[in-house]
Design an enzyme around this catalytic site. Sequence first.
Site, short mmCIF file in Angstrom:
data_model
loop_
_atom_site.label_atom_id
_atom_site.label_comp_id
_atom_site.label_asym_id
_atom_site.label_seq_id
_atom_site.Cartn_x
_atom_site.Cartn_y
_atom_site.Cartn_z
N ARG A 127 0.82 -1.22 0.00
CA ARG A 127 0.00 0.00 0.00
C ARG A 127 0.85 1.27 0.00
O ARG A 127 1.86 1.36 0.70
CB ARG A 127 -0.89 -0.02 1.25
N ARG A 172 -2.23 -5.19 14.50
CA ARG A 172 -3.49 -4.52 14.11
C ARG A 172 -4.60 -5.53 13.89
O ARG A 172 -5.76 -5.28 14.23
CB ARG A 172 -3.25 -3.65 12.87
P1 ADP Z 1 -6.36 0.57 9.04
O1 ADP Z 1 -7.85 0.44 8.93
O2 ADP Z 1 -5.65 0.15 7.80
O3 ADP Z 1 -5.78 -0.06 10.28
P2 ADP Z 1 -6.55 3.41 9.82
O4 ADP Z 1 -5.92 4.53 9.10
O5 ADP Z 1 -8.04 3.37 9.88
O6 ADP Z 1 -5.96 2.10 9.14
O7 ADP Z 1 -6.02 3.37 11.33
C1 ADP Z 1 -4.65 3.44 11.63
C2 ADP Z 1 -4.43 3.49 13.15
O8 ADP Z 1 -5.10 4.66 13.68
C3 ADP Z 1 -5.01 2.33 13.96
O9 ADP Z 1 -4.13 1.23 13.99
C4 ADP Z 1 -5.17 3.00 15.32
O10 ADP Z 1 -3.93 3.12 15.99
C5 ADP Z 1 -5.62 4.41 14.98
N1 ADP Z 1 -7.10 4.53 14.92
C6 ADP Z 1 -7.84 4.86 13.83
N2 ADP Z 1 -9.16 4.90 14.14
C7 ADP Z 1 -9.24 4.59 15.46
C8 ADP Z 1 -10.32 4.44 16.38
N3 ADP Z 1 -11.58 4.62 16.02
N4 ADP Z 1 -10.03 4.11 17.68
C9 ADP Z 1 -8.77 3.92 18.07
N5 ADP Z 1 -7.70 4.02 17.25
C10 ADP Z 1 -7.92 4.35 15.96
#
Ligand code: ADP
Length: 216
Positions: A127, A172
């Site tokens: 990605r 993750r």
């Molecule tokens: P992906 O879905 O590929 O893991 P994101 O960009 O949505 O990527 O999220 C990246 C990181 O941001 C997560 O691993 C977490 O650390 C943080 N994060 C994003 N949204 C949330 C949420 N709603 N609650 C807690 N942490 C979040």
Amino acid sequence: MRIVLVGPPGAGKGTQAHVLAKTLSIPHISTGDLFRANISQSTQLGLEAKAYMDAGKLVPDEITIGMAKDRMSQPDAAKGFLLDGFPRNLGQAKALDEILADAGIALDGVLDLEVPEDEVVRRIAGRRLCRNDGSHVFHVDYNPPAQPGVCDECGGELYQRTDDTEEKVRVRLEEYHSKTEPIIGYYADQGLLVTIPALGKVSEVTERAIEALRGK
Ligand code: ADP
């Protein structure tokens, strides 16, 4: 429309959200993008979130919920929104219910993107994101930009996220299974859930998503 997108990291939530938001004329609200913007601007919130994100862990609810609420209260979100990455656990799902109830509104649907785990790891490893706009997402093999390293949409520089390594992806995925998956049942019980397979071309998944949301 008010829609929530769920699915493991690498399911293509950001990619689909970007297209769906345009098609449905609603803003794409990604908590991951909001955190990354805060980190690149070195805000207090960004500093607090960074260590969790770098470790592949969820950022604590005290930080996340307020940030999501602020964004949802912006004027462009008054008529609807597509939430990508929020809620990500049951506490956040219940907080979202309260935010919506206080505003006298409700979700129309929750779209769950299903992808096998080995595919998730392949997608994340290749990605690339645009520095100008994190919702411009590419993949070195599956969705390559016309010119390597350059965003097709705005000419921005493409980069790899620091949490997009295989080791962080495993963390993750664990976070996803233990904390996020329970919200799927929560929304199924409310009759809001639609699940689609997220394999195939980006445009095929978008078609499936639009079809699944029709009638919601
Ligand atoms: P992906 O879905 O590929 O893991 P994101 O960009 O949505 O990527 O999220 C990246 C990181 O941001 C997560 O691993 C977490 O650390 C943080 N994060 C994003 N949204 C949330 C949420 N709603 N609650 C807690 N942490 C979040």
